[in-house]
Enzyme design. Structure first.
Site, PDB file in Angstrom:
ATOM      1  N   SER A 113       0.806  -1.218   0.000  1.00 60.95           N
ATOM      2  CA  SER A 113       0.000   0.000   0.000  1.00 60.95           C
ATOM      3  C   SER A 113       0.841   1.271   0.000  1.00 60.95           C
ATOM      4  O   SER A 113       1.638   1.486  -0.894  1.00 60.95           O
ATOM      5  CB  SER A 113      -0.954  -0.050   1.190  1.00 60.95           C
ATOM      6  N   HIS A 114       0.702   2.061   1.049  1.00 59.80           N
ATOM      7  CA  HIS A 114       1.359   3.362   1.118  1.00 59.80           C
ATOM      8  C   HIS A 114       2.752   3.273   1.734  1.00 59.80           C
ATOM      9  O   HIS A 114       3.429   4.282   1.874  1.00 59.80           O
ATOM     10  CB  HIS A 114       0.496   4.294   1.967  1.00 59.80           C
ATOM     11  N   ASP A 277      -2.384   6.616  -3.288  1.00 62.50           N
ATOM     12  CA  ASP A 277      -1.234   5.951  -2.668  1.00 62.50           C
ATOM     13  C   ASP A 277      -0.606   4.890  -3.570  1.00 62.50           C
ATOM     14  O   ASP A 277      -0.959   4.750  -4.742  1.00 62.50           O
ATOM     15  CB  ASP A 277      -1.644   5.338  -1.330  1.00 62.50           C
ATOM     16  N   ASP A 279      -0.834   1.680  -4.070  1.00 65.96           N
ATOM     17  CA  ASP A 279      -1.649   0.725  -4.822  1.00 65.96           C
ATOM     18  C   ASP A 279      -2.985   1.314  -5.276  1.00 65.96           C
ATOM     19  O   ASP A 279      -3.843   0.585  -5.773  1.00 65.96           O
ATOM     20  CB  ASP A 279      -1.875  -0.542  -3.998  1.00 65.96           C
ATOM     21  N   ASP A 281      -5.598   2.726  -3.683  1.00 65.31           N
ATOM     22  CA  ASP A 281      -6.879   2.620  -2.985  1.00 65.31           C
ATOM     23  C   ASP A 281      -7.141   3.795  -2.044  1.00 65.31           C
ATOM     24  O   ASP A 281      -8.266   3.975  -1.591  1.00 65.31           O
ATOM     25  CB  ASP A 281      -7.034   1.276  -2.264  1.00 65.31           C
ATOM     26  N   ARG A 282      -6.113   4.599  -1.749  1.00 66.25           N
ATOM     27  CA  ARG A 282      -6.326   5.753  -0.874  1.00 66.25           C
ATOM     28  C   ARG A 282      -6.445   7.035  -1.682  1.00 66.25           C
ATOM     29  O   ARG A 282      -5.984   7.095  -2.825  1.00 66.25           O
ATOM     30  CB  ARG A 282      -5.142   5.928   0.082  1.00 66.25           C
ATOM     31  N   LYS A 376     -11.295  -0.133  -1.066  1.00 69.08           N
ATOM     32  CA  LYS A 376     -11.419   1.310  -1.187  1.00 69.08           C
ATOM     33  C   LYS A 376     -10.813   1.711  -2.524  1.00 69.08           C
ATOM     34  O   LYS A 376     -10.058   0.950  -3.125  1.00 69.08           O
ATOM     35  CB  LYS A 376     -10.767   2.022  -0.013  1.00 69.08           C
TER      36      LYS A 376
HETATM   37  C1  G1P Z   1      -4.159   1.387   8.398  1.00 71.67           C
HETATM   38  C2  G1P Z   1      -5.362   2.289   8.530  1.00 71.67           C
HETATM   39  C3  G1P Z   1      -6.623   1.519   8.203  1.00 71.67           C
HETATM   40  C4  G1P Z   1      -6.490   0.921   6.807  1.00 71.67           C
HETATM   41  C5  G1P Z   1      -5.222   0.098   6.707  1.00 71.67           C
HETATM   42  C6  G1P Z   1      -4.987  -0.411   5.302  1.00 71.67           C
HETATM   43  O1  G1P Z   1      -4.276   0.305   9.305  1.00 71.67           O
HETATM   44  O2  G1P Z   1      -5.448   2.845   9.817  1.00 71.67           O
HETATM   45  O3  G1P Z   1      -7.725   2.367   8.282  1.00 71.67           O
HETATM   46  O4  G1P Z   1      -7.589   0.107   6.514  1.00 71.67           O
HETATM   47  O5  G1P Z   1      -4.095   0.885   7.095  1.00 71.67           O
HETATM   48  O6  G1P Z   1      -4.850   0.630   4.375  1.00 71.67           O
HETATM   49  P1  G1P Z   1      -3.523   0.281  10.729  1.00 71.67           P
HETATM   50  O7  G1P Z   1      -2.053   0.476  10.452  1.00 71.67           O
HETATM   51  O8  G1P Z   1      -4.074   1.433  11.507  1.00 71.67           O
HETATM   52  O9  G1P Z   1      -3.843  -1.052  11.326  1.00 71.67           O
HETATM   53 ZN    ZN Z   2      -3.290   1.361  -0.320  1.00 72.57          ZN
END
Ligand code: G1P
Ligand code: ZN
Length: 543
Positions: A113-114, A277, A279, A281-282, A376
């Site tokens: 992801s990010h 981000d 991938d 999704d954000r 998302k």
């Molecule tokens: C974090 C975000 C959560 C999101 C997840 C995946 O998880 O807080 O809302 O769904 O990344 O993108 P966390 O690191 O808080 O468990």
């Molecule tokens: Zn992501």
């Protein structure tokens, strides 16, 4: 081509977190590491014989190699077909869409992801079920259990498959179908949103900027925003996906996408700006001189969804994760639709969307989406916003001001304390948890505590129970503090402190959020003893 059976042994720590298994890239590249986890996915989901999977990732370092390994393992397990994004690339929402459109048996998404990418950064593997959504806990628990009893895996001895061009080829007895990663996703967006109205707004001189952060949405945003909607070339910046995201942190928030925030706060601000981000999704939404919090964005999308053709029939309900602000709750109440409160992580929305209990979902962590896929979706949120602005004929600031006047405002911030010693962070949470029963009725930073508990959730569809989903403390006068430990970090523990203050008085809708929330930050410190437990006087990241 022969199938090799490779002996292996369980590897500790292959426990999927909030969103799949995320580890340091080098750990993933270690002997048997990726293979073990993939074999566990296959074993935990009833084997692969005769099945069809989707495969793709955000293009980060090791994405291409991992995809080849997974293809050879899938072929060895007797899969019928794997549908792969060209170059092994698929954004997370595009993968979710393909899994659904092609009615496959699920998919594997390669992404952290990010989190940053590169040999010294992060990698991740996530399994999505046939509904297109992240595997629920019951499945990820089974996958973890398999990682602990694995003694061998099978893999085809073969050359790399050419993934550089769309088309169908064979790998042993398996078909590999390489698809254009953008085409189906773009067609879906054209069905949901009023592209002619958005294009007309842009043609009239509406200026937008989209920052793909050198990550996967570059090609998607170019094809849709510049291609289909006619935004001038260069409206999409950092549009070429790079294995290390250009050395950046592909997280669309005011900290990591600072240049975009500076742009909208400066003299040459466009009408609208957004980022997504690693991938895809954000999303982060900005207007001229204005940052829209993700919780507010969710509320605005819910309040205005009917303006988009795909949602003209109204919403069945909305859902938000527990730490997300209650802004959307007020919209739901006004619309007379249910509002569900779930634990953190998109996987908890899957059942609600499948059962038709919610149409739009969101999290404070820059995630919004709907029942069009089961992830998302960053670009979806951007297009929904553009559709709303085009239909209302208003700018972002006017939309927000009108929204707050009608529904009130929920001032909101999240404070992250990163790379903490896990034992100390755990001890802090445990100490607070122990005191929860005594907190209600007491005081914190001069305010009365109305309620204090630890969030637990029973899924209304399948009855699954999730405990320990975050400590929440409600203060008199519409204040709330939430504390939880992250489930996605790869280094030590991350403490997240979520601060929220509801405000409905018309003359108090335009205050400085940091000033409004300062007493809550003080209360969090007083209650949890963050400094004493962790040695940190201030958060690393505030969003
Ligand atoms: C974090 C975000 C959560 C999101 C997840 C995946 O998880 O807080 O809302 O769904 O990344 O993108 P966390 O690191 O808080 O468990
Ligand atoms: Zn992501």
């Amino acid at each position: 081509m022969s199938v090799l059976t490779i002996e292996t042994a369980p590897i500790e720590g292959q426990k999927p977190g909030t969103s799949g298994l995320r580890k340091k890239t080098r750990e993933f590249m270690g002997r048997h590491y990726l293979e073990n986890f993939v074999a566990a996915i296959f074993a935990a989901t009833g084997g692969l014989a005769g099945k069809t999977l989707v495969l793709g990732g955000d293009g980060r370092y090791f994405n291409d190699r991992a995809a080849q390994v997974i293809l050879r393992m899938a072929a060895a397990e007797g899969a019928r077909r794997v549908i792969v994004g060209q170059g092994a690339i698929l954004s997370t929402p595009a993968a979710s869409n393909l899994i659904r459109q092609r009615r496959t048996d699920g998919g594997i998404i390669l992404s952290a992801s990010h989190n940053p990418g590169g040999p010294d950064a992060d990698f991740g593997v996530k399994f999505n079920t046939p509904n297109g959504g992240p595997a629920p806990e019951e499945v990820t628990n089974r996958i973890h259990a398999e990682t602990l009893r694995l003694s061998s895996y099978r893999i085809l001895e073969a050359q790399d498959v050419d993934l550089s061009r769309p088309g169908i080829s064979r790998l042993g007895g398996m078909e590999v179908e390489v698809v254009d990663p953008v085409a189906d996703y773009r067609a879906l967006m054209e069905r949901l949103f009023d592209f002619p109205a958005i294009a007309a707004m842009i043609a009239r001189g509406f200026r937008l900027r989209f920052d793909a952060m050198h990550a996967v949405t570059g090609p998607y945003a170019r094809a849709i925003l510049e291609g289909a909607l006619g935004a001038p070339e260069g409206s999409v910046v950092n549009a070429t996906p790079l294995p290390d995201f250009g050395g950046g942190h592909p997280d669309p928030n005011p900290v990591w996408a600072r240049p975009l925030v500076d742009l909208v706060m400066g003299p040459d601000a466009p009408d609208f700006a957004a980022a997504s981000d690693g991938d895809g999704d954000r999303n982060m939404i900005l207007g001229r001189g204005l940052y829209v919090t993700p919780s507010d964005s969710l509320a605005v999308l819910a309040a205005n969804a009917r303006l988009a053709p795909g949602y003209a029939g109204g919403l069945k309900g909305v859902a938000r994760s527990m730490p997300t602000s209650a802004a959307v709750d007020r919209v739901a109440a006004a619309l007379g639709i249910p509002c569900h409160e779930t634990p953190t992580g998109w996987k908890f929305f899957g059942n609600l969307l499948d059962a038709g209990l919610a149409t739009i979902c969101g999290e404070e962590s820059f995630g919004t989406g709907s029942d069009h896929v089961r992830e998302k979706d960053g670009l979806w949120a951007v297009l929904m916003w553009l559709n709303i602005l085009a239909a209302r004929g208003e700018g972002v600031a006017a939309v927000m001001a009108g929204h707050w006047r009608r529904f009130g405002r929920n001032y909101y911030a999240r404070h992250d304390y990163e790379a903490l010693d896990p034992a100390r962070a755990g001890a802090m949470m445990a100490a607070l948890r122990d005191r929860l029963p005594q907190l209600a009725g007491g005081e914190a930073a001069g305010r009365r505590i109305e309620a204090a508990d630890e969030f637990a959730y029973t899924d209304p569809v399948d009855g699954a129970r999730s405990e320990g989903q975050g400590i929440r403390i409600r203060l008199e006068g519409g204040g709330r503090i939430v504390l939880r430990l992250s489930g996605t970090g790869t280094e030590g523990a991350t403490l997240r402190v979520y601060l929220e203050q509801a405000e409905a008085r018309p003359d108090r809708l335009d205050l400085d959020p940091a000033a409004v929330l300062a007493p809550l930050a003080a209360a969090a410190e007083a209650l949890a003893g963050i400094r004493a437990h962790t040695g940190r006087a201030a958060p690393d990241v505030t969003t």
